[in-house]
Motif scaffolding. Structure first.
Motif, short mmCIF file in Angstrom:
data_model
loop_
_atom_site.label_atom_id
_atom_site.label_comp_id
_atom_site.label_asym_id
_atom_site.label_seq_id
_atom_site.Cartn_x
_atom_site.Cartn_y
_atom_site.Cartn_z
N ASP A 1 2.24 -8.36 34.12
CA ASP A 1 3.53 -9.06 34.10
C ASP A 1 3.58 -10.22 33.12
OD1 ASP A 1 4.92 -7.70 36.46
OD2 ASP A 1 3.02 -8.32 37.35
N GLY A 2 2.44 -10.64 32.63
CA GLY A 2 2.38 -11.75 31.69
C GLY A 2 0.95 -11.94 31.24
N VAL A 3 0.76 -12.83 30.26
CA VAL A 3 -0.59 -13.14 29.78
C VAL A 3 -0.79 -14.64 29.76
CG1 VAL A 3 -0.82 -11.04 28.40
CG2 VAL A 3 0.09 -13.11 27.33
N MET A 4 -2.03 -15.05 29.93
CA MET A 4 -2.42 -16.44 29.83
C MET A 4 -3.34 -16.61 28.64
SD MET A 4 -4.22 -18.99 32.61
CE MET A 4 -5.87 -18.30 32.42
N LEU A 5 -3.03 -17.57 27.77
CA LEU A 5 -3.80 -17.81 26.56
C LEU A 5 -4.41 -19.20 26.61
CD1 LEU A 5 -1.20 -16.50 23.92
CD2 LEU A 5 -3.01 -15.19 25.09
N VAL A 6 -5.73 -19.26 26.67
CA VAL A 6 -6.44 -20.53 26.72
C VAL A 6 -6.54 -21.13 25.32
CG1 VAL A 6 -8.74 -19.52 26.39
CG2 VAL A 6 -8.48 -21.66 27.71
N VAL A 7 -6.64 -22.45 25.25
CA VAL A 7 -6.91 -23.12 23.97
C VAL A 7 -8.24 -22.61 23.41
CG1 VAL A 7 -7.53 -25.33 22.93
CG2 VAL A 7 -5.57 -25.18 24.47
N TYR B 1 -11.78 -22.29 22.12
CA TYR B 1 -12.92 -23.14 22.43
C TYR B 1 -13.98 -23.02 21.34
CZ TYR B 1 -13.40 -18.44 24.22
OH TYR B 1 -13.34 -17.08 24.33
N TYR B 2 -14.80 -23.99 21.23
CA TYR B 2 -15.99 -24.05 20.36
C TYR B 2 -15.66 -24.24 18.88
CZ TYR B 2 -20.58 -23.19 18.36
OH TYR B 2 -21.74 -23.33 17.66
N ASN B 3 -14.69 -23.50 18.33
CA ASN B 3 -14.44 -23.65 16.89
C ASN B 3 -13.54 -24.83 16.54
OD1 ASN B 3 -12.33 -22.18 18.05
ND2 ASN B 3 -12.65 -20.38 16.78
N LYS B 4 -12.98 -25.52 17.54
CA LYS B 4 -12.30 -26.80 17.37
C LYS B 4 -11.23 -26.80 16.28
CE LYS B 4 -14.70 -30.58 18.06
NZ LYS B 4 -15.74 -31.65 17.96
N PRO B 5 -10.20 -25.97 16.43
CA PRO B 5 -9.14 -25.93 15.42
C PRO B 5 -8.29 -27.21 15.42
CG PRO B 5 -8.57 -24.55 17.30
CD PRO B 5 -9.98 -25.01 17.51
N THR B 6 -7.57 -27.42 14.33
CA THR B 6 -6.61 -28.52 14.24
C THR B 6 -5.38 -28.18 15.08
OG1 THR B 6 -5.47 -27.53 12.34
CG2 THR B 6 -7.36 -28.98 11.87
N GLN B 7 -4.48 -29.16 15.21
CA GLN B 7 -3.24 -28.89 15.94
C GLN B 7 -2.41 -27.81 15.25
OE1 GLN B 7 -2.35 -30.16 19.05
NE2 GLN B 7 -4.47 -30.88 18.98
N PRO C 1 5.96 -12.42 28.84
CA PRO C 1 5.94 -13.88 28.94
C PRO C 1 4.53 -14.41 28.80
CG PRO C 1 6.35 -12.88 31.08
CD PRO C 1 6.40 -11.78 30.09
N VAL C 2 4.40 -15.52 28.12
CA VAL C 2 3.10 -16.11 27.80
C VAL C 2 2.95 -17.46 28.49
CG1 VAL C 2 1.68 -17.07 25.94
CG2 VAL C 2 2.91 -14.92 25.59
N MET C 3 1.79 -17.66 29.11
CA MET C 3 1.41 -18.95 29.66
C MET C 3 0.34 -19.55 28.75
SD MET C 3 -0.40 -19.87 33.35
CE MET C 3 1.10 -19.63 34.31
N VAL C 4 0.60 -20.73 28.24
CA VAL C 4 -0.37 -21.46 27.42
C VAL C 4 -1.22 -22.32 28.35
CG1 VAL C 4 -0.65 -23.23 25.65
CG2 VAL C 4 1.08 -21.44 25.37
N TYR C 5 -2.53 -22.29 28.14
CA TYR C 5 -3.47 -22.96 29.04
C TYR C 5 -4.23 -24.05 28.30
CZ TYR C 5 -7.52 -23.18 32.30
OH TYR C 5 -8.51 -23.58 33.16
N ASN C 6 -3.94 -25.29 28.65
CA ASN C 6 -4.60 -26.45 28.04
C ASN C 6 -5.67 -26.99 28.97
OD1 ASN C 6 -5.03 -28.52 26.11
ND2 ASN C 6 -3.79 -29.93 27.34
N ILE C 7 -6.93 -26.90 28.54
CA ILE C 7 -8.03 -27.40 29.36
C ILE C 7 -9.10 -28.02 28.46
CG2 ILE C 7 -9.03 -25.06 29.48
CD1 ILE C 7 -10.11 -26.03 32.35
N PRO C 8 -8.86 -29.24 27.99
CA PRO C 8 -9.77 -29.87 27.02
C PRO C 8 -11.19 -30.05 27.53
CG PRO C 8 -8.15 -31.45 27.86
CD PRO C 8 -7.70 -30.10 28.30
N GLY C 9 -11.36 -30.12 28.84
CA GLY C 9 -12.71 -30.28 29.38
C GLY C 9 -13.60 -29.08 29.09
N ARG C 10 -12.99 -27.92 28.89
CA ARG C 10 -13.77 -26.72 28.56
C ARG C 10 -13.64 -26.33 27.08
NH1 ARG C 10 -15.97 -23.67 32.68
NH2 ARG C 10 -15.33 -24.20 34.81
#
Length: 293
Positions: A99-105, A107-113, A130-139
């Protein structure tokens, strides 16, 4: 809201040999639905996505869609730090009927904004889901800025929700004010659910709902019914649970708790390891004290 208020980041049950335990996948899905979950996030971090193969993820997506049978929506964790690979998995997930996808920030390669913006835009535009953007800077080690999130919500139509796990309530307020109308923000932190709701989040992508789904659903419903004191009391009562489920690397504590509840086995894949005896004793005491059965 496309996905409801209580979403669960589902574990991936394993056998003692490290294979996916399909009968227990069914048990977990049934358990979550019966305890108030509106949507299930499959192959996220709690599902041990870093150690799942591409094919295993696809099988999980197909299996979960079939088992849920429309009783709960299925959101596929298709994000990674490889844009092309995320596009491929996202397209295959859509074919699998999620029904949708979740896309995490990434990781590891540290892209720019700008790199983050282009990554999410590229993957989102590869699907009609529909897309869910997942922001989790701790990981991920990179924080998706409010400016970039706002830009994404205004310029990419099928980005319809955000899972926000930075814990930065001031930035969250800014995001709520500036995002595109209709974009739903979900807390990614069980311990901050009520503060997130009070600022403008619509619900949560929860880990603790595996073992306290009814209580978390009651907390959310009480909040939106104006029973803020009741909602806060539930949040405070569950503080030991929030802490216990992350006393060591997730999802090991959660899987052990679910083994005590006879929902699945405690097995995890390396580099995650099972709880030691002291940790197991603590979890046993915790569930007993909190009367979670």
């Amino acid at each position: 809201m496309q996905f409801g208020r209580l979403l669960t980041a589902m574990i991936t049950p394993m056998t003692d040999r490290g294979a996916i335990d399909w009968p227990r996948v069914d048990s977990v899905i049934e358990h979550l639905i019966q305890n108030g979950t509106d949507s299930i996030v499959v192959a996220g971090t709690t599902g041990e996505s870093p150690t799942l193969s591409h094919q295993e993820k696809l099988e999980l997506f197909r299996h979960s869609v079939q088992r849920a049978g429309g009783r709960a929506k299925v959101i596929a964790g298709t994000g990674s730090n490889n844009t092309a690979a995320s596009v491929q998995l996202t397209r295959e997930a859509e074919e699998a009927g999620v029904d949708g996808v979740m896309l995490v920030v990434p990781y590891y390669n540290k892209p720019t904004q700008e790199g983050l913006y282009q990554h999410f835009k590229t993957v989102a535009e590869s699907t009609s889901l529909p897309v869910m953007v997942y922001n989790i800077p701790g990981r991920s080690s990179v924080n998706l800025s409010v400016d970039t999130l706002v830009r994404l919500t205004h310029e990419v139509e099928n980005i319809t929700s955000i899972k926000e796990s930075s814990g930065d309530l001031v930035s969250l307020m800014d995001l709520v004010e500036r995002k595109r109308d209709g974009v739903a923000i979900y807390s990614g932190m069980d311990e901050l659910l009520i503060p997130y709701l009070s600022i403008g989040s619509v619900g949560i992508v929860s880990v603790a709902s595996h073992v306290a789904g009814r209580e978390i659903k009651e907390m959310i419903e009480a909040f939106f019914a104006g029973e803020v004191e009741k909602s806060g009391a539930i949040q405070r009562r569950l503080i030991p649970l929030w802490r216990g489920l992350f006393m060591t690397a997730s999802p090991a504590p959660l899987k052990y708790a679910l083994s005590l509840l006879d929902v699945c086995e405690e097995h995890v894949r390396l580099p995650i390891v099972p709880l030691n005896q002291a940790e197991k004793t603590h979890m046993q005491t915790l569930l007993h004290t909190m009367q979670i059965t």
